[in-house]
Write an enzyme that holds these catalytic residues in place. Sequence first.
Site, PDB file in Angstrom:
ATOM      1  N   GLU A  13      11.969  12.250   2.200  1.00  0.00           N
ATOM      2  CA  GLU A  13      12.019  10.801   1.510  1.00  0.00           C
ATOM      3  C   GLU A  13      12.525  12.028  -0.007  1.00  0.00           C
ATOM      4  OE1 GLU A  13      10.965   6.981   2.279  1.00  0.00           O
ATOM      5  OE2 GLU A  13       9.576   7.448   1.289  1.00  0.00           O
ATOM      6  N   CYS A  32      12.625  13.607  -7.302  1.00  0.00           N
ATOM      7  CA  CYS A  32      11.625  14.241  -6.820  1.00  0.00           C
ATOM      8  C   CYS A  32      11.697  14.744  -5.671  1.00  0.00           C
ATOM      9  CB  CYS A  32      10.609  13.525  -7.588  1.00  0.00           C
ATOM     10  SG  CYS A  32       8.580  13.653  -6.160  1.00  0.00           S
ATOM     11  N   CYS A  63       2.516  16.010   5.322  1.00  0.00           N
ATOM     12  CA  CYS A  63       1.891  17.062   3.931  1.00  0.00           C
ATOM     13  C   CYS A  63       0.514  17.343   5.076  1.00  0.00           C
ATOM     14  CB  CYS A  63       0.968  16.389   2.729  1.00  0.00           C
ATOM     15  SG  CYS A  63       0.457  17.498   1.936  1.00  0.00           S
ATOM     16  N   CYS A  65      -5.778  14.640   0.438  1.00  0.00           N
ATOM     17  CA  CYS A  65      -6.238  13.872  -0.297  1.00  0.00           C
ATOM     18  C   CYS A  65      -6.466  12.425  -0.145  1.00  0.00           C
ATOM     19  CB  CYS A  65      -5.046  14.264  -1.581  1.00  0.00           C
ATOM     20  SG  CYS A  65      -4.585  15.759  -2.039  1.00  0.00           S
ATOM     21  N   CYS A  80      -4.144  10.022  -1.864  1.00  0.00           N
ATOM     22  CA  CYS A  80      -2.346  10.093  -1.923  1.00  0.00           C
ATOM     23  C   CYS A  80      -2.241   9.761  -0.343  1.00  0.00           C
ATOM     24  CB  CYS A  80      -2.475  11.443  -1.657  1.00  0.00           C
ATOM     25  SG  CYS A  80      -0.624  11.965  -2.047  1.00  0.00           S
ATOM     26  N   CYS A 118       4.588   7.407  -7.349  1.00  0.00           N
ATOM     27  CA  CYS A 118       3.754   8.937  -7.267  1.00  0.00           C
ATOM     28  C   CYS A 118       2.577   8.559  -6.064  1.00  0.00           C
ATOM     29  CB  CYS A 118       2.569   9.402  -8.560  1.00  0.00           C
ATOM     30  SG  CYS A 118       1.389  10.552  -8.172  1.00  0.00           S
TER      31      CYS A 118
END
Length: 430
Positions: A136, A149, A156, A160, A163, A395
């Site tokens: 995305e 962005c 990933c 974290c 997130c 975010c």
Amino acid sequence: MATASFDSARREPGVLPAIEKMPDFRPEPAALGGKTSLVGLTRAGLKEALLGIGVAEREARMRGSQLWHWIYLRGATDFDQMTNVGKGLKAQLAERFTLDRPEVVSEQISRDGTRKWLLRMAPTNVQEHNRGAEIECVYIPGPDRGTLCVSSQVGCTLTCTFCHTGTQRLVRNLSSAEIVSQLILARDRLGDWPGQEPVRNAGSTGEAGRLITNVVFMGMGEPLYNVDAVIDAVQVMTDQEGIGLSRRRVTVSTSGVVPQMFRLGDESHASLAISLHAVRDELRNELVPLNRKYPIAQLLNACRNYPGLSNARRITFEYVMLKDVNDSDDDAYELVELLRDIPAKINLIPFNPWPGSAYACSDWSRIERFSQIIFDAGYASPVRTPRGRDILAACGQLKSETEKLRARARMMLEEGMGAEAVYAGADADD
């Protein structure tokens, strides 16, 4: 293989998550058939493509410059548009290559004008079969700028805990061409090429009369675990004979992959952002497990040595506001002290909730108090306005619901229905 599940944030108290995840697979050359797109290639990549179809070495550089102009300055979508390229070469190019962009699986437009695209890349490996990886990217319009962005990985590497992207498995790194193609696709969709009429409600144009003035590597993935491709992508984006973005308007965000930070600055000259989020190692070990590998003192020392660092070119420190976790007055004072000798600005980010998260956003009064302490110490401390929450584009939310949705809800999303409809469809099946 460490592949975090959707609910991996729900762990036993006191148990720290793994620092990193391994990819599902590493792309390898494979005879997948079909033509290769030239969109997103570096200058060296275009030259190699030309040599591969028999263009002479002495001619390849000049022809490569012609392709570069048409792909990155004019936004060409067909070789026939290249009026200064001979018919014979155009025929050769069309036989072996395309100017295809990623496939747009869905486009969602937020109430605030934010646009999120779910993009499907061309298959790069036999393990992807006939269906390429999906990522995305998000366009955020502003009064005097437009920010894109972009993602650097499918999933990933990191874990974290606040997130949502970090709870998903790491599939693979994106190539530099796949990173650049997100920008090319976005300019297509917005009408942001010379001579085009911008689409309605896409925001106002910034410098050089373009809609997309800034690019941030803050989408899916940890950019510095894909540093070769990220550096190449930044160089394509900032080449002044093509896309021509200002280097200071391209920002790469990292959770603190210390060994690659100097190289990023030295070779790409990109602006740097640090996902800090805590002022003590004990807490950052939990929020950003990479801290156990590269603790705060080591990270900040790398920041002090970042190439080009000055009061005119500061590092942005990102700090997500988590209620009763990292938002006390003492945290604010310690943050100021930590960054005392580093040219910096501090970006406070209200936590964007996602299903299964163990955290809540700080109260607004607490965020304002935290910001005031930082401001009084002489630092810029803007509070990032949450954008695109209603389409899960804010975010920490990227590629979350898209991955979780069941078949029916996914079909609704691909047919262009909004996030609210997707939720309604999913809830109805429970």
